[in-house]
Write an enzyme that holds these catalytic residues in place. Structure first.
Site, mmCIF file in Angstrom:
data_model
loop_
_atom_site.group_PDB
_atom_site.id
_atom_site.type_symbol
_atom_site.label_atom_id
_atom_site.label_comp_id
_atom_site.label_asym_id
_atom_site.label_seq_id
_atom_site.Cartn_x
_atom_site.Cartn_y
_atom_site.Cartn_z
ATOM 1 C CB ILE A 222 -2.513 3.572 6.574
ATOM 2 C CG1 ILE A 222 -1.306 3.739 7.511
ATOM 3 C CG2 ILE A 222 -2.714 4.834 5.740
ATOM 4 C CD1 ILE A 222 0.026 3.831 6.778
ATOM 5 C CE LYS A 223 -11.811 5.535 5.102
ATOM 6 N NZ LYS A 223 -12.936 6.235 5.777
ATOM 7 C CB THR A 224 -4.719 6.351 2.225
ATOM 8 O OG1 THR A 224 -4.373 7.626 1.669
ATOM 9 C CG2 THR A 224 -4.235 5.229 1.302
#
Length: 271
Positions: free
Chosen positions: A182-184
């Protein structure tokens, strides 16, 4: 354990080589246009060579850019193919919609180690992007490919997309639909980002580098904070390729992520 799950584990290990990763994102030419580049950085080969030679763990590119720049990364680092995107030329009311711009099969043909797709959680087009994600995930599973989700909360009802409760919701939604990475967004503090990592329930979280900071040391402090909060790494772009010395900049980020240096120590090592 199925063959595909073994393949996914192998590929994730190549990206997260010590359980952590620095990924260089370079899809800005498609997403933002040529305005992000100078006469020195408009040639993607020149930029990528500096970053890859500096030892970055992976690069995230569109399939077309990966093909054009293959001499810069081939056999030197992991490739993540981004298979959704949008341009800034589309009408304003459609800018919270990502389109399919590549396929998992193209990623396999290029020898990539993962695919990436964006979901704007809270967008009026959330349903369309979720449908895209499910199809991408289904195909990636057949090939044993990890899926990196750019879990970005953006929409008419979201007042602050960096609010910890909003970012946590996006991260929780990402794991609910099977994201492997996950990139956030960074939520602004070590304490709040620790909550984001906890919400991911063991799925590796990578901080989005975002817009370039005025002072690079401030960006390095962000990197230090998310790593101390338990993140598995960062995905960087403009804060590195817009720096006067991209190779030195990416090395400083890697020293924090992989060696545990503080921002001040990594910045001093640049001098």
């Amino acid at each position: 354990m199925s063959y595909t799950s073994i393949g996914k584990t192998v590929r994730l290990t190549r990206i997260l080589r010590d359980g952590r990763a620095v990924v260089f994102a370079f899809d800005h030419g498609f997403e933002h246009g040529p305005g992000d580049f100078t006469s020195e950085t408009i040639d993607p080969r020149r930029v990528l060579k500096k970053i890859v030679d500096a030892g970055v763990d992976a690069v995230m590119l569109t399939a077309g850019l990966a093909h054009v720049t293959r001499d810069s990364w081939l056999g030197k680092t992991s490739l993540i193919v981004k298979i959704t995107g949008k341009t800034n030329l589309r009408p304003e009311e459609q800018k919270l919609l990502q389109s399919i711009i590549g396929t998992v099969e193209e990623a396999v043909s290029l020898g990539a180690d993962a695919v990436a797709a964006t979901v704007y959680w809270g967008s009026q087009y959330e349903d369309a992007m979720l449908s895209q994600w499910v199809l991408i995930k289904e195909e990636a599973e057949r090939y044993g490919y990890p899926c990196l989700q750019l879990a970005y909360p953006r929409g008419p009802s979201i007042k602050n997309m960096y609010d910890v409760e909003v970012v946590k919701y996006g991260v929780r939604a990402a794991i609910e639909v099977g994201a492997d990475l996950i990139k956030t967004y960074y939520t602004g503090s070590r304490e709040t980002f620790r909550e984001v990592v906890k919400a991911a329930s063991g799925v590796p979280v990578l901080m989005s580098g975002g817009a370039p900071r005025k002072n690079f040391i401030d960006f390095l402090k962000d990197v230090e904070d998310v790593m101390k909060a338990g993140a598995q790494g960062v995905v960087v772009g403009r804060n590195v390729f817009m720096h006067e010395n991209p190779a030195s900049a990416i090395k400083a980020v890697m020293k924090i992520v992989h060696e545990g240096l503080t921002a001040e120590e990594a910045y001093k090592a640049m001098q």
